[in-house]
Design a protein around this motif. Sequence first.
Motif, PDB file in Angstrom:
ATOM      1  N   TYR A  63      51.638  41.757  45.431  1.00  0.00           N
ATOM      2  CA  TYR A  63      50.939  41.374  46.661  1.00  0.00           C
ATOM      3  C   TYR A  63      50.678  39.881  46.772  1.00  0.00           C
ATOM      4  O   TYR A  63      50.174  39.429  47.794  1.00  0.00           O
ATOM      5  N   GLY A 113      45.500  41.086  44.894  1.00  0.00           N
ATOM      6  CA  GLY A 113      46.439  42.204  44.963  1.00  0.00           C
ATOM      7  C   GLY A 113      45.762  43.524  45.251  1.00  0.00           C
ATOM      8  O   GLY A 113      44.554  43.688  45.026  1.00  0.00           O
ATOM      9  N   TYR A 114      46.568  44.440  45.786  1.00  0.00           N
ATOM     10  CA  TYR A 114      46.098  45.785  46.129  1.00  0.00           C
ATOM     11  C   TYR A 114      47.028  46.791  45.474  1.00  0.00           C
ATOM     12  O   TYR A 114      48.105  46.449  45.008  1.00  0.00           O
ATOM     13  N   GLY A 115      46.615  48.059  45.525  1.00  0.00           N
ATOM     14  CA  GLY A 115      47.544  49.144  45.266  1.00  0.00           C
ATOM     15  C   GLY A 115      47.797  49.814  46.601  1.00  0.00           C
ATOM     16  O   GLY A 115      46.902  49.850  47.461  1.00  0.00           O
ATOM     17  N   PRO A 134      41.483  39.159  47.919  1.00  0.00           N
ATOM     18  CA  PRO A 134      41.667  39.913  46.670  1.00  0.00           C
ATOM     19  C   PRO A 134      42.959  39.555  45.931  1.00  0.00           C
ATOM     20  O   PRO A 134      43.938  39.128  46.532  1.00  0.00           O
ATOM     21  N   ARG A 143      37.011  41.281  44.843  1.00  0.00           N
ATOM     22  CA  ARG A 143      38.315  40.604  44.695  1.00  0.00           C
ATOM     23  C   ARG A 143      39.288  41.490  43.940  1.00  0.00           C
ATOM     24  O   ARG A 143      40.457  41.170  43.816  1.00  0.00           O
ATOM     25  N   PRO A 164      40.132  45.150  44.222  1.00  0.00           N
ATOM     26  CA  PRO A 164      40.171  46.546  44.687  1.00  0.00           C
ATOM     27  C   PRO A 164      41.091  47.366  43.785  1.00  0.00           C
ATOM     28  O   PRO A 164      42.145  46.885  43.373  1.00  0.00           O
ATOM     29  N   ALA A 165      40.658  48.598  43.492  1.00  0.00           N
ATOM     30  CA  ALA A 165      41.469  49.419  42.575  1.00  0.00           C
ATOM     31  C   ALA A 165      41.179  50.892  42.778  1.00  0.00           C
ATOM     32  O   ALA A 165      40.026  51.295  42.857  1.00  0.00           O
ATOM     33  N   GLY A 166      42.241  51.664  42.885  1.00  0.00           N
ATOM     34  CA  GLY A 166      42.104  53.113  42.927  1.00  0.00           C
ATOM     35  C   GLY A 166      42.006  53.669  44.324  1.00  0.00           C
ATOM     36  O   GLY A 166      41.750  52.950  45.289  1.00  0.00           O
ATOM     37  N   ASP A 171      46.391  53.183  39.204  1.00  0.00           N
ATOM     38  CA  ASP A 171      45.006  52.709  39.311  1.00  0.00           C
ATOM     39  C   ASP A 171      43.975  53.815  39.143  1.00  0.00           C
ATOM     40  O   ASP A 171      42.877  53.709  39.682  1.00  0.00           O
TER      41      ASP A 171
END
Lengths: 153, 109
Positions: free
Chosen positions: A78, B57-59, B55, B16, B18-20, A115
């Motif tokens: 990202y 990166g994200y998932g 942030p 910053r 984010p996860a899951g 995650d």
Amino acid sequence: MLGSNTSFDWAQVVTWGLVIAGWLFVDRKNNEREKRKEIRALVDKTQSMLDQIEEGAVRYHTQGHDDHLARSIKVCLYRKLPDALKIANLRGIMIEDQDRRIIDLRQAITLHNFDSANRYTPLSLNESTILSIGEYKDILSSALEVAYHKQYR
Amino acid sequence: MSRNAKVIDIAKDFTRYPAGRLKTDGPYSGEAFRQNVLVPALKARTPVIVALDGPLGYGSSFLEEAFGGLVRVEGFTPEQVLTLLEFRSSDSSLKAEITSYINDARQQH
């Protein structure tokens, strides 16, 4: 007498003109070659990043949930990858369906089984998630290669 | 988008990192962001600008649960969500990804 002192030597003018034109031609070719080398290095670096993303993603999905590795993959997918492709775009390398190809790779890696320490399941190398990661990485990497060759064929 | 739009800066207003997808995955999941930040803002029916670039990166699972979940779980229509939310990011693929989750959730609605 006066006429011979002020006569114009056209042969010298033509000679110098040819020298300057030749120099300009060689200089332009050198600049083009240098630019091409720089962009080739950029493409190689981005393809190498894609290989590292694939390697990390396969390790994550097969060897156990790892928060640090997951974070590193997300930063690459990202942040670093879009930035690298943006620089390539600015240098004239335009990838067909670029956004779609990036999204496909991100989804293959992080949409499922990612995650979550609670719901994580280690996968085997022949499962569809792992195969998709390799497939979408190859598609993006090849699209980048094609875009480079379109610019410098 | 009007000048009085509320701005949600994910990095400042949430995290910053984010996860899951679900709350059971951790405190900074997509579900937690949707329930605690997005839904209250959308229920006010005022335009919201979501700043995405902070942030690290994200998932995709976070993004799908947070934004696709507005349609799939919270009952908003994709049109309502896309009318009220504006996404700010230097990464066009990130905006396209989120928009696809909102539109794809339409089929499950």
